[in-house]
Design a protein around this motif. Sequence first.
Motif, PDB file in Angstrom:
ATOM      1  N   ASP A 104     -78.846  26.226   7.186  1.00 52.13           N
ATOM      2  CA  ASP A 104     -79.179  27.527   6.608  1.00 52.13           C
ATOM      3  C   ASP A 104     -77.992  28.135   5.864  1.00 52.13           C
ATOM      4  OD1 ASP A 104     -77.555  28.094   8.719  1.00 52.13           O
ATOM      5  OD2 ASP A 104     -78.887  29.543   9.680  1.00 52.13           O
ATOM      6  N   LYS A 105     -76.989  27.318   5.596  1.00 53.73           N
ATOM      7  CA  LYS A 105     -75.823  27.783   4.848  1.00 53.73           C
ATOM      8  C   LYS A 105     -76.139  27.838   3.346  1.00 53.73           C
ATOM      9  CE  LYS A 105     -72.082  26.184   7.878  1.00 53.73           C
ATOM     10  NZ  LYS A 105     -70.799  25.416   7.917  1.00 53.73           N
ATOM     11  N   GLN A 106     -75.325  28.582   2.625  1.00 56.76           N
ATOM     12  CA  GLN A 106     -75.418  28.596   1.164  1.00 56.76           C
ATOM     13  C   GLN A 106     -75.044  27.207   0.632  1.00 56.76           C
ATOM     14  OE1 GLN A 106     -76.237  30.986  -1.279  1.00 56.76           O
ATOM     15  NE2 GLN A 106     -76.003  29.219  -2.636  1.00 56.76           N
ATOM     16  N   ILE A 107     -75.897  26.674  -0.235  1.00 58.14           N
ATOM     17  CA  ILE A 107     -75.660  25.347  -0.807  1.00 58.14           C
ATOM     18  C   ILE A 107     -75.164  25.473  -2.248  1.00 58.14           C
ATOM     19  CG2 ILE A 107     -76.694  23.136  -1.455  1.00 58.14           C
ATOM     20  CD1 ILE A 107     -76.602  23.441   1.507  1.00 58.14           C
ATOM     21  N   PHE A 108     -74.058  24.778  -2.536  1.00 55.51           N
ATOM     22  CA  PHE A 108     -73.554  24.698  -3.905  1.00 55.51           C
ATOM     23  C   PHE A 108     -73.610  23.236  -4.358  1.00 55.51           C
ATOM     24  CE2 PHE A 108     -71.433  28.488  -2.240  1.00 55.51           C
ATOM     25  CZ  PHE A 108     -71.680  29.409  -3.245  1.00 55.51           C
ATOM     26  N   LEU A 109     -74.017  23.018  -5.599  1.00 51.88           N
ATOM     27  CA  LEU A 109     -74.114  21.672  -6.152  1.00 51.88           C
ATOM     28  C   LEU A 109     -72.964  21.423  -7.123  1.00 51.88           C
ATOM     29  CD1 LEU A 109     -75.620  18.965  -6.627  1.00 51.88           C
ATOM     30  CD2 LEU A 109     -76.913  20.133  -8.437  1.00 51.88           C
ATOM     31  N   VAL A 110     -72.243  20.328  -6.883  1.00 51.88           N
ATOM     32  CA  VAL A 110     -71.130  19.940  -7.753  1.00 51.88           C
ATOM     33  C   VAL A 110     -71.376  18.532  -8.273  1.00 51.88           C
ATOM     34  CG1 VAL A 110     -68.680  19.308  -7.779  1.00 51.88           C
ATOM     35  CG2 VAL A 110     -69.400  21.444  -6.703  1.00 51.88           C
ATOM     36  N   MET A 111     -71.147  18.329  -9.549  1.00 51.96           N
ATOM     37  CA  MET A 111     -71.235  17.004 -10.148  1.00 51.96           C
ATOM     38  C   MET A 111     -69.828  16.434 -10.287  1.00 51.96           C
ATOM     39  SD  MET A 111     -74.470  16.451 -10.633  1.00 51.96           S
ATOM     40  CE  MET A 111     -74.329  14.943 -11.595  1.00 51.96           C
ATOM     41  N   ILE A 112     -69.634  15.238  -9.728  1.00 52.29           N
ATOM     42  CA  ILE A 112     -68.379  14.517  -9.923  1.00 52.29           C
ATOM     43  C   ILE A 112     -68.673  13.410 -10.919  1.00 52.29           C
ATOM     44  CG2 ILE A 112     -66.552  13.174  -8.825  1.00 52.29           C
ATOM     45  CD1 ILE A 112     -67.262  14.522  -6.187  1.00 52.29           C
ATOM     46  N   SER A 113     -68.204  13.586 -12.130  1.00 50.75           N
ATOM     47  CA  SER A 113     -68.536  12.659 -13.211  1.00 50.75           C
ATOM     48  C   SER A 113     -67.257  12.193 -13.900  1.00 50.75           C
ATOM     49  CB  SER A 113     -69.453  13.341 -14.233  1.00 50.75           C
ATOM     50  OG  SER A 113     -69.679  12.495 -15.341  1.00 50.75           O
ATOM     51  N   ALA A 114     -67.102  10.891 -13.992  1.00 47.03           N
ATOM     52  CA  ALA A 114     -65.882  10.320 -14.584  1.00 47.03           C
ATOM     53  C   ALA A 114     -65.674  10.804 -16.009  1.00 47.03           C
ATOM     54  CB  ALA A 114     -65.953   8.790 -14.549  1.00 47.03           C
ATOM     55  N   SER A 115     -66.770  11.045 -16.713  1.00 43.62           N
ATOM     56  CA  SER A 115     -66.663  11.452 -18.125  1.00 43.62           C
ATOM     57  C   SER A 115     -67.136  12.884 -18.362  1.00 43.62           C
ATOM     58  CB  SER A 115     -67.466  10.490 -19.005  1.00 43.62           C
ATOM     59  OG  SER A 115     -66.979   9.174 -18.880  1.00 43.62           O
ATOM     60  N   GLY A 116     -67.242  13.654 -17.313  1.00 48.28           N
ATOM     61  CA  GLY A 116     -67.652  15.041 -17.477  1.00 48.28           C
ATOM     62  C   GLY A 116     -69.167  15.202 -17.507  1.00 48.28           C
ATOM     63  N   LEU A 117     -69.611  16.403 -17.794  1.00 44.50           N
ATOM     64  CA  LEU A 117     -71.036  16.735 -17.771  1.00 44.50           C
ATOM     65  C   LEU A 117     -71.442  17.396 -19.088  1.00 44.50           C
ATOM     66  CD1 LEU A 117     -73.555  16.837 -15.831  1.00 44.50           C
ATOM     67  CD2 LEU A 117     -72.854  19.189 -15.310  1.00 44.50           C
TER      68      LEU A 117
END
Length: 478
Positions: free
Chosen positions: A442-455
């Motif tokens: 029930d915690k706040q969820i944050f989404l992070v993208m780890i991308s070698a070439s960015g997003l």
Amino acid sequence: MIIGRKREQKLLKKAYNSTEAEFIVIYGRRRIGKTYLIDKFFMSKKCKVFHATGLQKGTLRKQLKKFAEALSHTFFDNAPLGAAKSWGEAFDVLHKQVSKFKEKVVIFLDELPWMATRRSGLPQEIDYYWNHYWAKMPNVILVVCGSSAAWLIRKIIYNKGGLYNRVTCQIRLLPFNLLETSEYLKSRGVKLNNKHILSLYMALGGVPYYLKYVEPGLTAEQNIQQIIFDKNTPLKDEFNKLFESLFDNADAYIELVKLIAKKKEGIGRSELKFIAKLSTGGGRLSKRLQDLCETGFIEEYIPWARNQGEYYKLIDEFVLFYLYWIEKQKSKKLTSAHWIDQSNRPSYYSWSGYAFEAVCMKHTDQIIGALNISASSTGSWRFIPRKKTENGAQIDLIIDRSDNAMTICEIKYTQQPFKIDKQYAEKLKNKIATFKKKTSVDKQIFLVMISASGLEKTIYSEEMVDGVITLDDLFKEE
């Protein structure tokens, strides 16, 4: 010059400045730079260094002969010195010489597990001379070193006899991280950008001995071709030598590693026990898994949100690369453009995604630092549905934070900035929803993208993604 190793140098400096005798144990996989670190560090200090090295598969007689040669070189100006008949005699000569010095004396027993042949009595002599003499001499620093981490841990660190609790400092030397790898290559005149260094890292890992073969003026692909695939490669037979130098029954360990490698997401202990057909009661499976963990080939983990049920994953880059790309090609005659050709095929991107994820998992401190968050723990999570109506889900990296929030990381390796389209956005939403439902978080969820070439910016990335980690972030200080 010592590249990186800041924590290790700090520990060695503390031992050098100590007003008491110090007993240091240093271990790590073959070729990682253990001997180099000790030699270079104490070379710059005001001290006398005695350095004796064990012979792989050498007899007791040969070990004692080499030890006598080291004594002669250090204390007798290379004058001929007859080999002792036992380690007791050899250590008696060593102690008499050490006792003559008031300055710091470093007794460096390199590759001790090789030196200690069966029924040689060497561990007992170390026990005797440390407890009766050297521990009472504030100018003595005893350093024992070896690639066989399991031997050192069982025989020295967790010794149940006279050496129990005698070790004052233990150092597990790990491979270079990406930043240290970059600094090491620069020190050798190799000028490559971060993408090329990552390509080298995914094949060779952060192992200094492998990286020293990287030549200036060549791309990562050209270097990999030359180091690994060419006819006279310097790493020919390295895979087998790696295991043979560490384990008496090398084939059994290789077989176990291959079984673990088949499951890139990790394999459970119970499944591994069934496939490997080794009894945990007899201790063989437990011992071998422990040995492989301690030497850095695999890691043991319990999936996030579980309290029990160990899983194992192969994490050594060179071993991963060998099993995926080299083993199947051993009987083939390869061209000089073999790896460049392979690196343009779909199978390369399938493997590189797996390899990049493994690299990211070794750089979680850099990821957490780049996000500027405080983390209490990290892990991964996977849901395998048992009903056809349910969808499976896997989260590459979970960062459980200290501020009642969680960061969920999606790891992607692409040559161009990764693009989140409508279909992929739905996949991410379903993954997060499944995670919340199955874990009751029930915690706040944050989404992070780890991308070698960015997003690449899209309406979906703007709506869903809270942060982006790029390859450059992985090259930063911890």
